[in-house]
Design an enzyme around this catalytic site. Structure first.
Site, PDB file in Angstrom:
ATOM      1  N   HIS A   1     -44.276  67.184  35.146  1.00 43.40           N
ATOM      2  CA  HIS A   1     -44.284  68.346  36.043  1.00 43.40           C
ATOM      3  C   HIS A   1     -42.872  68.893  36.199  1.00 43.40           C
ATOM      4  O   HIS A   1     -41.979  68.190  36.652  1.00 43.40           O
ATOM      5  CB  HIS A   1     -44.866  67.971  37.405  1.00 43.40           C
ATOM      6  CG  HIS A   1     -46.363  67.973  37.416  1.00 43.40           C
ATOM      7  ND1 HIS A   1     -47.117  68.374  38.477  1.00 43.40           N
ATOM      8  CD2 HIS A   1     -47.248  67.647  36.439  1.00 43.40           C
ATOM      9  CE1 HIS A   1     -48.400  68.289  38.167  1.00 43.40           C
ATOM     10  NE2 HIS A   1     -48.503  67.837  36.943  1.00 43.40           N
ATOM     11  N   TYR A  47     -47.519  72.000  48.183  1.00 43.40           N
ATOM     12  CA  TYR A  47     -47.219  71.514  49.526  1.00 43.40           C
ATOM     13  C   TYR A  47     -47.396  72.711  50.461  1.00 43.40           C
ATOM     14  O   TYR A  47     -46.639  73.680  50.365  1.00 43.40           O
ATOM     15  CB  TYR A  47     -45.778  70.998  49.605  1.00 43.40           C
ATOM     16  CG  TYR A  47     -45.538  69.703  48.839  1.00 43.40           C
ATOM     17  CD1 TYR A  47     -45.256  69.712  47.478  1.00 43.40           C
ATOM     18  CD2 TYR A  47     -45.590  68.474  49.499  1.00 43.40           C
ATOM     19  CE1 TYR A  47     -45.036  68.520  46.786  1.00 43.40           C
ATOM     20  CE2 TYR A  47     -45.362  67.272  48.809  1.00 43.40           C
ATOM     21  CZ  TYR A  47     -45.093  67.307  47.458  1.00 43.40           C
ATOM     22  OH  TYR A  47     -44.876  66.135  46.777  1.00 43.40           O
ATOM     23  N   PRO A  81     -44.907  59.977  53.188  1.00 47.31           N
ATOM     24  CA  PRO A  81     -45.146  60.246  51.757  1.00 47.31           C
ATOM     25  C   PRO A  81     -44.804  61.652  51.287  1.00 47.31           C
ATOM     26  O   PRO A  81     -44.848  61.931  50.089  1.00 47.31           O
ATOM     27  CB  PRO A  81     -46.650  59.983  51.583  1.00 47.31           C
ATOM     28  CG  PRO A  81     -47.233  60.059  52.947  1.00 47.31           C
ATOM     29  CD  PRO A  81     -46.154  59.707  53.912  1.00 47.31           C
ATOM     30  N   LYS A 110     -41.387  59.424  47.757  1.00 47.21           N
ATOM     31  CA  LYS A 110     -40.238  58.560  47.474  1.00 47.21           C
ATOM     32  C   LYS A 110     -40.529  57.052  47.569  1.00 47.21           C
ATOM     33  O   LYS A 110     -39.738  56.240  47.088  1.00 47.21           O
ATOM     34  CB  LYS A 110     -39.084  58.885  48.450  1.00 47.21           C
ATOM     35  CG  LYS A 110     -38.448  60.230  48.185  1.00 47.21           C
ATOM     36  CD  LYS A 110     -37.588  60.186  46.940  1.00 47.21           C
ATOM     37  CE  LYS A 110     -37.232  61.546  46.421  1.00 47.21           C
ATOM     38  NZ  LYS A 110     -37.870  61.934  45.172  1.00 47.21           N
ATOM     39  N   TYR A 168     -36.029  65.972  45.112  1.00 48.68           N
ATOM     40  CA  TYR A 168     -37.408  65.716  44.683  1.00 48.68           C
ATOM     41  C   TYR A 168     -37.453  64.965  43.347  1.00 48.68           C
ATOM     42  O   TYR A 168     -38.218  64.019  43.200  1.00 48.68           O
ATOM     43  CB  TYR A 168     -38.192  67.040  44.597  1.00 48.68           C
ATOM     44  CG  TYR A 168     -39.684  66.807  44.517  1.00 48.68           C
ATOM     45  CD1 TYR A 168     -40.448  66.656  45.669  1.00 48.68           C
ATOM     46  CD2 TYR A 168     -40.334  66.698  43.287  1.00 48.68           C
ATOM     47  CE1 TYR A 168     -41.818  66.409  45.600  1.00 48.68           C
ATOM     48  CE2 TYR A 168     -41.689  66.456  43.209  1.00 48.68           C
ATOM     49  CZ  TYR A 168     -42.429  66.314  44.369  1.00 48.68           C
ATOM     50  OH  TYR A 168     -43.782  66.061  44.304  1.00 48.68           O
TER      51      TYR A 168
HETATM   52  P1  RFL Z   1     -46.986  47.184  48.401  1.00 48.83           P
HETATM   53  O1  RFL Z   1     -47.596  48.111  47.386  1.00 48.83           O
HETATM   54  O2  RFL Z   1     -47.448  47.290  49.803  1.00 48.83           O
HETATM   55  O3  RFL Z   1     -47.236  45.703  47.867  1.00 48.83           O
HETATM   56  C1  RFL Z   1     -46.962  44.566  48.660  1.00 48.83           C
HETATM   57  C2  RFL Z   1     -47.838  43.430  48.193  1.00 48.83           C
HETATM   58  O4  RFL Z   1     -47.533  42.252  48.959  1.00 48.83           O
HETATM   59  C3  RFL Z   1     -48.746  41.612  49.333  1.00 48.83           C
HETATM   60  N1  RFL Z   1     -48.513  40.802  50.548  1.00 48.83           N
HETATM   61  C4  RFL Z   1     -48.397  39.457  50.545  1.00 48.83           C
HETATM   62  N2  RFL Z   1     -48.451  38.565  49.554  1.00 48.83           N
HETATM   63  C5  RFL Z   1     -48.298  37.240  49.889  1.00 48.83           C
HETATM   64  N3  RFL Z   1     -48.118  36.803  51.163  1.00 48.83           N
HETATM   65  C6  RFL Z   1     -48.061  37.691  52.186  1.00 48.83           C
HETATM   66  N4  RFL Z   1     -47.889  37.262  53.441  1.00 48.83           N
HETATM   67  C7  RFL Z   1     -48.195  39.067  51.895  1.00 48.83           C
HETATM   68  N5  RFL Z   1     -48.184  40.195  52.656  1.00 48.83           N
HETATM   69  C8  RFL Z   1     -48.383  41.231  51.827  1.00 48.83           C
HETATM   70  C9  RFL Z   1     -49.709  42.771  49.567  1.00 48.83           C
HETATM   71  O5  RFL Z   1     -51.068  42.341  49.467  1.00 48.83           O
HETATM   72  C10 RFL Z   1     -49.324  43.716  48.441  1.00 48.83           C
HETATM   73  O6  RFL Z   1     -50.062  43.497  47.252  1.00 48.83           O
HETATM   74  O7  RFL Z   1     -45.400  47.311  48.429  1.00 48.83           O
HETATM   75  P2  RFL Z   1     -44.342  47.640  47.236  1.00 48.83           P
HETATM   76  O8  RFL Z   1     -44.627  46.803  46.019  1.00 48.83           O
HETATM   77  O9  RFL Z   1     -43.022  47.593  47.890  1.00 48.83           O
HETATM   78  O10 RFL Z   1     -44.676  49.146  46.803  1.00 48.83           O
HETATM   79  C11 RFL Z   1     -44.441  50.223  47.667  1.00 48.83           C
HETATM   80  C12 RFL Z   1     -45.441  51.358  47.402  1.00 48.83           C
HETATM   81  O11 RFL Z   1     -46.742  50.823  47.421  1.00 48.83           O
HETATM   82  C13 RFL Z   1     -45.319  52.480  48.435  1.00 48.83           C
HETATM   83  O12 RFL Z   1     -43.975  52.724  48.762  1.00 48.83           O
HETATM   84  C14 RFL Z   1     -45.917  53.807  47.917  1.00 48.83           C
HETATM   85  O13 RFL Z   1     -47.289  53.701  47.730  1.00 48.83           O
HETATM   86  C15 RFL Z   1     -45.624  54.953  48.897  1.00 48.83           C
HETATM   87  N6  RFL Z   1     -46.264  56.217  48.504  1.00 48.83           N
HETATM   88  C16 RFL Z   1     -45.708  57.026  47.538  1.00 48.83           C
HETATM   89  N7  RFL Z   1     -44.576  56.657  46.901  1.00 48.83           N
HETATM   90  C17 RFL Z   1     -44.049  57.422  45.888  1.00 48.83           C
HETATM   91  O14 RFL Z   1     -43.001  57.059  45.327  1.00 48.83           O
HETATM   92  N8  RFL Z   1     -44.663  58.582  45.442  1.00 48.83           N
HETATM   93  C18 RFL Z   1     -45.818  59.024  46.028  1.00 48.83           C
HETATM   94  O15 RFL Z   1     -46.373  60.027  45.574  1.00 48.83           O
HETATM   95  C19 RFL Z   1     -46.359  58.261  47.144  1.00 48.83           C
HETATM   96  N9  RFL Z   1     -47.504  58.630  47.749  1.00 48.83           N
HETATM   97  C20 RFL Z   1     -47.463  56.607  49.122  1.00 48.83           C
HETATM   98  C21 RFL Z   1     -48.050  57.837  48.733  1.00 48.83           C
HETATM   99  C22 RFL Z   1     -48.062  55.808  50.110  1.00 48.83           C
HETATM  100  C23 RFL Z   1     -49.225  56.233  50.714  1.00 48.83           C
HETATM  101  N10 RFL Z   1     -49.797  55.379  51.700  1.00 48.83           N
HETATM  102  C24 RFL Z   1     -51.156  55.021  51.710  1.00 48.83           C
HETATM  103  C25 RFL Z   1     -48.932  54.650  52.576  1.00 48.83           C
HETATM  104  C26 RFL Z   1     -49.224  58.266  49.330  1.00 48.83           C
HETATM  105  C27 RFL Z   1     -49.799  57.496  50.342  1.00 48.83           C
HETATM  106  C28 RFL Z   1     -51.028  58.035  51.000  1.00 48.83           C
HETATM  107  C1  PHB Z   2     -50.091  61.650  45.461  1.00 44.63           C
HETATM  108  O1  PHB Z   2     -50.517  62.219  44.436  1.00 44.63           O
HETATM  109  O2  PHB Z   2     -50.679  60.673  45.956  1.00 44.63           O
HETATM  110  C2  PHB Z   2     -48.878  62.179  46.123  1.00 44.63           C
HETATM  111  C3  PHB Z   2     -48.105  63.146  45.477  1.00 44.63           C
HETATM  112  C4  PHB Z   2     -46.976  63.654  46.099  1.00 44.63           C
HETATM  113  C5  PHB Z   2     -46.630  63.189  47.360  1.00 44.63           C
HETATM  114  C6  PHB Z   2     -47.381  62.216  47.991  1.00 44.63           C
HETATM  115  C7  PHB Z   2     -48.515  61.709  47.375  1.00 44.63           C
HETATM  116  O3  PHB Z   2     -45.557  63.748  47.970  1.00 44.63           O
END
Ligand code: RFL
Ligand code: PHB
Length: 400
Positions: A72, A201, A293, A297, A385
């Protein structure tokens, strides 16, 4: 059992670290509380910065991301019912982002780990970290009800916001900073073509909307909702109706609706824990920080922490230097605070705040207009971004 690096958590941070260390010949074991199916079922991030893709390259797990990921070169901002393109590529001297789901990144990393025959202990219960400020830390856990101990040189706390690792750092050492936003995001995934080729957005009088995607046939939409809303309150029909109202008839000419594959509500939060290392425990990813989100990042920061940690571990084991260990927290936090600022700013600019009144709305409108009219303002958005540079790029290039 004994290993060099005990990794807590098999999310993207833990799995990426495991794969990079394995490539460098550094033995590691991952302990995960959930099953692999549960980890893969969480629909989260969708946008990867170049640095994150570079790290997947270095880990040897980027083939599918390059084949199936969508490049993109721009995003759209929508306000007052009109759409404005931010040309990321042109404003950043040729940079872009890759749309490739976190689920797919996780799947690629899990497959690589399985193929390499590396040890991941799923459904590890009652994980406890011990001796993190000694030279002989260990992790206790239960597997199938049986107590186990994993001895190690270092522990990587990659266990997300609700994990145990951060809580193992003494309260008088750890400092936390937090802001909780008065709304959440209701996300919906559906097998329908995206409404537009690029992400939109949208700041609207009914609240924020994000139109995103996973592929040319799978869309991901988000609606700003009050924290009191429950996902059960939102039928698919209600979701599409609200999306139509917020986006308006013009955008919706190309909107295709269909049954949802997944719907969930995530609260929005900014959070940082300092320092990110205590003794032989390193925090990485959501275990140390959360961003709303809006700036996409979270996953990218998790990847860059892992890059710095990989560098610290290779310095230690291969170069016999502890420089990377000493600098780890400071190097991560510099990047973390930049992304925190950007994510907070972009959230504040685009969402509807219950308590800032008409004045707040006028400020948002003035800033959005400035953003699209001023090249320097759009450049500031674009360079954040696509991702600020990670000051380990030379090293990555040299080691690749
Ligand atoms: P995770 O993915 O939460 O993984 C942590 C793992 O640790 C396990 N765990 C344990 N294991 C053993 N013992 C324990 N006591 C434990 N406690 C927990 C959990 O089961 C899990 O498997 O953290 P990690 O690896 O640091 O990854 C971070 C990302 O998942 C997170 O930052 C992103 O998803 C955030 N995010 C986005 N980030 C982006 O860079 N680009 C995006 O477009 C973006 N969109 C988003 C997002 C997060 C969202 N939500 C739901 C918060 C969109 C959404 C809606
Ligand atoms: C997504 O596709 O889940 C997504 C994309 C951009 C964002 C957050 C989430 O800023």
């Amino acid at each position: 059992m004994r290993t060099k690096v005990a990794i807590i958590g098999a999310g993207p941070a833990g799995l990426l670290l495991g794969q990079l260390l394995h490539k460098a010949g550094i033995d590691n074991v991952i302990l995960e509380r959930q099953t692999p199916e549960y980890v893969l079922g969480r629909i989260r991030a969708g946008v990867l910065e170049k640095t994150a893709v570079d790290l997947l390259d270095l880990a040897g797990v980027s083939e599918r991301a390059h084949q199936e990921g969508l490049v993109h070169e721009g995003i759209e901002l929508m306000f007052d019912g009109a759409r404005h393109r931010i040309d990321l590529q042109e404003l950043t001297g040729g940079k872009h982002v890759t749309v490739y789901g976190q689920t797919e990144v996780t799947r690629d990393l899990m497959d690589a780990r399985n193929n390499a025959g590396l040890s991941t202990i799923y459904e590890a219960e009652g994980v406890q970290l011990e001796g993190i400020d000694t030279n002989a830390p260990q992790v206790r856990y239960r597997q199938n009800g049986v107590e186990q101990t994993l001895q190690c040189d270092f522990i990587a706390g990659c266990d997300g916001f609700h994990g145990v690792s951060r809580k193992s750092i003494p309260a008088d050492v750890l400092r936390t900073y937090e802001r909780v936003y008065p709304f959440g995001w209701l996300g919906m995934l559906a097998d329908v073509p995206p409404v537009s080729d690029e992400l939109i957005y949208a700041h609207t009088p009914r609240g924020f909307v994000l139109c995103s995607m996973r592929s040319e046939t799978r869309s991901r939409y988000y609606l700003q909702v009050p924290l009191t809303d429950k996902v059960e309150d939102w039928s698919d029909e209600a979701f599409w109706d609200e999306l139509r109202l917020r986006l308006g008839a013009d955008v919706c000419k190309t909107l295709v609706t269909g049954p949802s594959l997944e719907k969930s509500i995530a609260p929005l939060r900014s959070f940082v824990a300092e320092p990110m290392r205590h003794g032989r425990l390193f925090l990485a990813g959501d275990a140390a920080h959360i961003v709303p989100p809006t700036g996409a990042k979270g996953l990218n920061l998790a990847a860059s922490d892992v890059g710095f940690l990989y560098e610290a571990m290779t310095d230690h084991y291969l170069e016999r230097s502890d420089r990377g260990i000493e600098n780890y927290s400071q190097r991560c936090l510099e990047r973390v605070w930049s992304a925190e600022r950007f994510s907070w700013w972009f959230t504040t600019l685009t969402h509807k705040f219950p308590d800032t009144g008409e004045f707040g709305l006028k400020m948002q409108a003035a800033e959005l207009n400035y953003l699209i009219k001023s090249r320097s303002a759009s450049s500031a958005l674009a360079e954040n971004y696509v991702g600020l540079p990670m000051r380990m790029e030379d090293l990555l290039a040299a080691r690749a």
